[in-house]
Write an enzyme that holds these catalytic residues in place. Structure first.
Site, PDB file in Angstrom:
ATOM      1  N   GLY A 112     -82.273 -55.248 -58.504  1.00 16.17           N
ATOM      2  CA  GLY A 112     -81.071 -56.048 -58.333  1.00 16.17           C
ATOM      3  C   GLY A 112     -80.561 -55.938 -56.918  1.00 16.17           C
ATOM      4  CB  CYS A 113     -77.127 -56.149 -55.576  1.00 16.69           C
ATOM      5  SG  CYS A 113     -76.225 -55.903 -54.049  1.00 16.69           S
ATOM      6  CG  PHE A 114     -80.457 -54.890 -50.627  1.00 17.21           C
ATOM      7  CD1 PHE A 114     -79.163 -55.229 -50.263  1.00 17.21           C
ATOM      8  CD2 PHE A 114     -81.492 -55.585 -50.019  1.00 17.21           C
ATOM      9  CE1 PHE A 114     -78.893 -56.211 -49.330  1.00 17.21           C
ATOM     10  CE2 PHE A 114     -81.240 -56.585 -49.083  1.00 17.21           C
ATOM     11  CZ  PHE A 114     -79.933 -56.892 -48.740  1.00 17.21           C
TER      12      PHE A 114
END
Length: 187
Positions: free
Chosen positions: A21-23
């Site tokens: 997902g979002c880093f």
């Protein structure tokens, strides 16, 4: 900037590349673990050279938002990193994490060796017992690594709850991680 996983440095360190997902979330988790020397946000698994954040966000480059973790296997094993990875995001969501939707948010492991590929398969099998739905995390071939823009590096530690996304998504995830893995945290 391109940077291969084999970048010279401390010979004791190994590299893990994970997408969950979002880093910003993934980096914030692994930055806090004992045995992790560095975490870099970036893009991998796509077909565009030197992609920008804006390009990756379209979902058309094939890249995943990912983190490159440099770790000391004498202090934390690759298997432990994978177990923590699979426990700190939802590996049953295909091409998304919560409201972040698209292939750039897929759950993926990018092994850097055949031994890491075998560990990835074993970790997914171990983790399946903790999830009612099937794990959809992919094991993808190592691919060119592209470092994300500087504003994405250490994002949560710099911006924190000044960003509503961090308040709603990253902070709760980091708090939950820190409670569960308190004994594994850096001082």
């Amino acid at each position: 900037m391109t940077d291969t996983p084999d970048t010279p440095g401390d010979a004791r360190l190994e590299t893990a590349i994970l997408a969950g997902g979002c880093f910003w979330c993934t980096e914030a988790i692994f930055d806090r673990l004992q045995g992790v020397a560095s975490v870099e946000s970036g893009y991998t698994g796509g077909h565009v050279e030197r992609p920008s954040y804006r390009q990756v966000c379209t979902g058309e480059t094939g890249h995943a938002e990912a983190v490159k973790i440099r770790f000391d296997p004498a202090k934390i094993s690759y298997a432990d990193l994978l177990d923590i990875f699979l426990a700190t995001h939802d590996p049953t969501q295909l091409n998304r994490q919560g409201n972040d939707i698209g292939p750039q948010y897929r759950s993926a492991i990018f092994p850097q060796s055949p031994a890491q590929a075998a560990e990835a398969k074993a970790a997914i099998a171990r983790a399946q017992a903790d999830w009612a739905a099937p794990i959809v995390t992919t094991i993808e071939p190592a691919a060119p690594w592209w470092q994300a823009e500087q504003e994405h590096q250490e994002y949560f530690d710099r911006v924190g709850d000044q960003n509503p996304y961090c308040t709603a998504v990253v902070s709760p995830k980091v708090r939950k991680f820190m409670q569960k893995y308190a004994k594994r945290l850096k001082d």
